[in-house]
Design an enzyme around this catalytic site. Structure first.
Site, PDB file in Angstrom:
ATOM      1  N   GLU A  24       0.924  -1.150   0.028  1.00 30.15           N
ATOM      2  CA  GLU A  24       0.017   0.044  -0.024  1.00 30.15           C
ATOM      3  C   GLU A  24       0.949   1.276  -0.066  1.00 30.15           C
ATOM      4  O   GLU A  24       0.518   2.182  -0.625  1.00 30.15           O
ATOM      5  CB  GLU A  24      -1.112   0.011   1.141  1.00 30.15           C
ATOM      6  N   HIS A  58     -10.003  -6.000   8.244  1.00 27.28           N
ATOM      7  CA  HIS A  58     -10.832  -6.054   7.134  1.00 27.28           C
ATOM      8  C   HIS A  58     -11.990  -5.092   7.209  1.00 27.28           C
ATOM      9  O   HIS A  58     -12.712  -5.074   6.377  1.00 27.28           O
ATOM     10  CB  HIS A  58     -10.886  -7.341   6.697  1.00 27.28           C
TER      11      HIS A  58
END
Length: 343
Positions: free
Chosen positions: A79, A148
């Protein structure tokens, strides 16, 4: 309340003048990416798993086949690298749409977001525009693992230099995403994955955009204002229909910049305010909304502001996830609390 609330009850829009298609929210995202890449050759998407498999939610399905691997960039699992590279590409004149698979996965990229993405325009005295839209799935309700299911938009709301946008219906998703991609400043586009496939809606096939700095009044009312966004909008609407009161449901949709005037106008008129969001209670956007109302509309209030939110704990495991997330019942309780309050 069912997870799939009738989308028609969440929004009315004029679709009589154009051809429409019945699609869900994640399909609206996919169609918008196709539309914007076809419209503008400088638009590129990037992220891991977005290529051959079309993303874990299939939001990028078909893009690689249509536009090739120079515009649909399947990246390594990094990321930090995704955002850093995207900022450089945006500075070079590209219009970049990176995907962060889950909001909880954005933390490794936090440095690039804070040091490069949001400050580059200011650091260069306005010479470097960063037309970059970070798509980020957020929120709980899908029984996923830790990291998540995060709803930590507060980190980004506290940060100047980036818009934070969150749709609640397929129609909103298409119009807001198109507007975000065309905008010349950074946008963090929060996608509520719990309602990715939470019901279909008639959406125009033609291009359209929606304002990035205005609230949407979902349902007009006279007794209490409910401020909410994303997956919580349908809970607020259902709660409003279940109580003996005239409830105005306001979809914030632009979390930053906040449409302060519209929020205050609604609360001043109804005299009561409830905020519903799934983020943790402390320092969630509800705290700022409550402060704004108390600072500028205290003399109009008939009851203190009430919040129905997530709890100040880590997002829990599968077995108690439903107890953590605000729902229709908790929204209804908050509405009834302000309606029954007496000074």
């Amino acid at each position: 309340m069912s997870d799939i609330y009738p989308v028609e009850a969440l929004e009315a829009h004029d679709a009589d003048e154009t051809e429409t298609e019945d699609i869900d929210l994640v399909t609206a995202v996919n169609h918008t990416l196709h539309q914007e890449m076809g419209r503008d050759d400088t638009v590129r998407v990037m992220g891991y798993d977005i290529g051959p498999i079309g993303g874990v939610y299939r939001a990028t399905e078909g893009l690689l086949e249509e536009y090739g691997d120079e515009r649909v960039i399947d990246t390594p699992l990094s990321e930090n690298g995704i955002i850093g590279t995207a900022v450089g590409m945006a500075m070079a004149g590209e219009r970049i749409v990176p995907e962060i698979q889950f909001m909880g996965f954005s933390y490794p990229a936090f440095g690039q977001i804070m040091y490069a993405l949001v400050k580059m325009y200011d650091r260069t005295g306005g010479d470097a525009e960063i037309p970059l839209t970070v798509r980020m799935a957020y929120g709980g309700g899908v029984k996923a693992l830790e990291y998540h299911q995060e709803s930590t938009e507060t980190y980004y709301l506290h940060t100047p230099g980036v818009r934070v946008v969150c749709p609640s219906t397929p129609y909103q998703a298409k119009g807001l995403l198109a507007a975000s991609i065309r905008h010349d400043d950074p946008v963090l586009f929060m996608e509520p994955k719990k309602i990715y496939r939470g019901g279909e809606q008639s959406v125009p096939t033609d291009e359209y955009t929606l304002p990035l700095d205005e609230v949407r009044v979902v349902h007009e009312g006279e007794d209490v204002t409910v401020l909410t966004w994303g997956a919580m909008v349908r809970h607020a609407v259902a709660a409003g229909e279940a109580v003996d009161a005239s409830v105005e449901v306001v979809d914030i949709r632009s979390l930053s910049p906040l449409d302060v005037d519209a929020v205050l106008e609604s609360v001043k008129r109804t005299g009561r305010c409830v905020v519903v969001h799934e983020a943790r209670r402390t320092l969630g956007l509800g705290a700022e909304l409550s402060a704004l109302v108390n600072e500028y509309a205290l003399d109009r209030l008939k009851a203190p502001v009430k919040r129905a939110t997530g709890y100040d704990v880590h997002f829990p495991g599968h077995d108690i996830e439903d107890d953590y997330l605000p729902d229709e019942e908790r929204a209804r309780y908050a509405i009834e609390a302000v309606m029954n309050y007496e000074f």
